[in-house]
Enzyme design. Structure first.
Site, PDB file in Angstrom:
ATOM      1  N   TYR A 143      -5.647   4.954   3.227  1.00 23.29           N
ATOM      2  CA  TYR A 143      -4.141   4.541   3.149  1.00 23.29           C
ATOM      3  C   TYR A 143      -4.676   3.685   1.560  1.00 23.29           C
ATOM      4  CZ  TYR A 143       0.049   1.633   3.710  1.00 23.29           C
ATOM      5  OH  TYR A 143       0.930   1.157   3.725  1.00 23.29           O
ATOM      6  N   LYS A 147      -3.033   4.379  -1.308  1.00 22.02           N
ATOM      7  CA  LYS A 147      -1.988   3.020  -1.534  1.00 22.02           C
ATOM      8  C   LYS A 147      -2.284   2.631  -3.594  1.00 22.02           C
ATOM      9  CE  LYS A 147       1.251   3.460   0.760  1.00 22.02           C
ATOM     10  NZ  LYS A 147       2.672   3.958   0.354  1.00 22.02           N
ATOM     11  N   ILE A 173       5.389  -5.253   8.092  1.00 19.14           N
ATOM     12  CA  ILE A 173       7.061  -5.180   8.590  1.00 19.14           C
ATOM     13  C   ILE A 173       7.395  -5.170   9.696  1.00 19.14           C
ATOM     14  CG2 ILE A 173       8.923  -4.217   7.930  1.00 19.14           C
ATOM     15  CD1 ILE A 173       7.275  -6.055   4.772  1.00 19.14           C
TER      16      ILE A 173
HETATM   17  C1  AKB Z   1      -0.193  -0.408   8.114  1.00 12.02           C
HETATM   18  O1  AKB Z   1      -0.585  -1.194   9.011  1.00 12.02           O
HETATM   19  O2  AKB Z   1      -0.902   0.824   7.877  1.00 12.02           O
HETATM   20  C2  AKB Z   1       1.182  -1.283   7.118  1.00 12.02           C
HETATM   21  C3  AKB Z   1       0.376  -1.876   5.947  1.00 12.02           C
HETATM   22  C4  AKB Z   1       0.039  -3.341   5.540  1.00 12.02           C
HETATM   23  O3  AKB Z   1       0.736  -0.798   5.047  1.00 12.02           O
HETATM   24  N1  AKB Z   1       1.991  -1.321   7.666  1.00 12.02           N
END
Ligand code: AKB
Length: 320
Positions: A143, A147, A173
């Site tokens: 992830y 990003k 969030i």
């Molecule tokens: C996650 O925990 O993967 C998300 C983020 C911090 O982007 N909430």
């Protein structure tokens, strides 16, 4: 405002509240919600909804043409925990959707794009306290890699083709309307659910794991405030900060409301992800460039979460 807005990923945790807020601001007919699946009753009943696969460029273009869309908020993404389980699928979803929207913007079919980044762009080699806007970014999760790559693509399209694109590096969030899915910071939402329903929470992070967090209302305000700023000379995925806390600290705040609440700690594979992220964020550039500030501290957020979740669970019981 004459813009018509498309939200891709409108039924997710942030997409849901962003759609509702934008509809309240600009009118229900000005905000088209799309997702791979249907969302909450409130979202579905407040305006137009279409099923849309964020990786299908033709389908995105058709919707843009049909509704004369000028702004796109691309909220569809696979988050940190799920992405570790399905790395290739996550990469395809997170990167292809962005690539499609950037190319559509490059071809001048839309005027402005919002694309969310995350504190996941940072990694073990990043300074953990007061993490600066520009610093080492060596993410260890799929992830986070997606990003970081996304940020670079946005900068590239901004610089080479003049695409007007805005980004924020969201911290964790916290919200009560739509459930989150597949994130590491989701523990800080689950804990409220379990505190109300079971007075007990088994936490998948250790007690002193500090992470940057923010209440949803502040995140939505940040997103909308940034989107109304003019096109900037330089693309920046802005650091924004509000609160940071550990599982022990949030549990102690909840205990002030639910005195017999208790927590136990059973860290699992998600601990490693959390340990690779910052503990606090320096958001001085967002403050300077567009007057960013937050409103909800841990105390205020906890009161808001518990009150609204209790009402939500009562209503669910009544309708069951
Ligand atoms: C996650 O925990 O993967 C998300 C983020 C911090 O982007 N909430």
């Amino acid at each position: 405002m004459n813009d018509t807005i498309l939200i891709i990923g409108a039924c997710g945790q942030i997409g849901t509240e962003l759609t509702l807020k934008l509809r309240e601001k600009h009118g229900n007919d000005k905000v088209i919600a799309t997702d791979i699946r249907e969302g909450s009753k409130e979202l579905m009943q407040s305006g137009t909804f279409e099923i849309l696969n964020a990786t299908d460029k033709e389908a995105i273009e058709q919707i843009i043409e049909k509704y004369k869309i000028s702004q796109v908020y691309l909220m569809a993404a696979m988050l940190s925990v799920t992405a570790e389980k399905f790395p290739e699928k996550a990469w395809r979803l997170n990167m292809n959707s962005l690539s499609h929207v950037l190319n559509i913007a490059k071809d001048k079919k839309i005027k402005k794009v919002f694309w969310p980044s995350s504190i996941a762009v940072f990694g073990n080699s990043t300074p953990k306290q007061n993490t600066p806007q520009n610093t080492v970014t060596e993410p260890t999760t799929v992830y986070g890699i997606s990003k970081l790559a996304g940020e670079r693509w946005c900068a590239y399209y901004h610089n080479k083709f003049g695409v007007d694109i805005k980004s924020i590096r969201y911290p964790g969030i916290i919200s009560w309307k739509a459930n989150p899915g597949g994130g590491t910071t989701d523990y800080a939402i689950e804990i409220y659910h379990k505190a109300i329903k079971e007075k007990h929470y088994e936490c998948f992070l250790s007690e002193n794991t500090r992470l940057p967090m923010m209440f949803m209302d502040d995140a939505i305000k940040a997103t909308i405030d940034l989107m109304v700023t003019d096109k900037s000379e330089e693309y920046k995925a802005y650091n924004i900060a509000a609160i940071n806390f550990t599982p022990k600290e949030i549990a102690s705040e909840i205990s002030k409301h639910i005195t017999d609440f208790n927590i136990e700690y059973k860290p699992d594979f998600r601990q490693e992800i959390a340990d690779s992220w910052p503990q606090s964020i320096d958001d001085s550039e967002a403050k300077k460039d567009w007057n960013w500030d937050y409103e909800f501290d841990l105390e205020k957020m906890t009161t808001e979460m518990l009150e609204n979740l209790k009402l939500k669970f009562e209503a669910e019981l009544k309708n069951a």
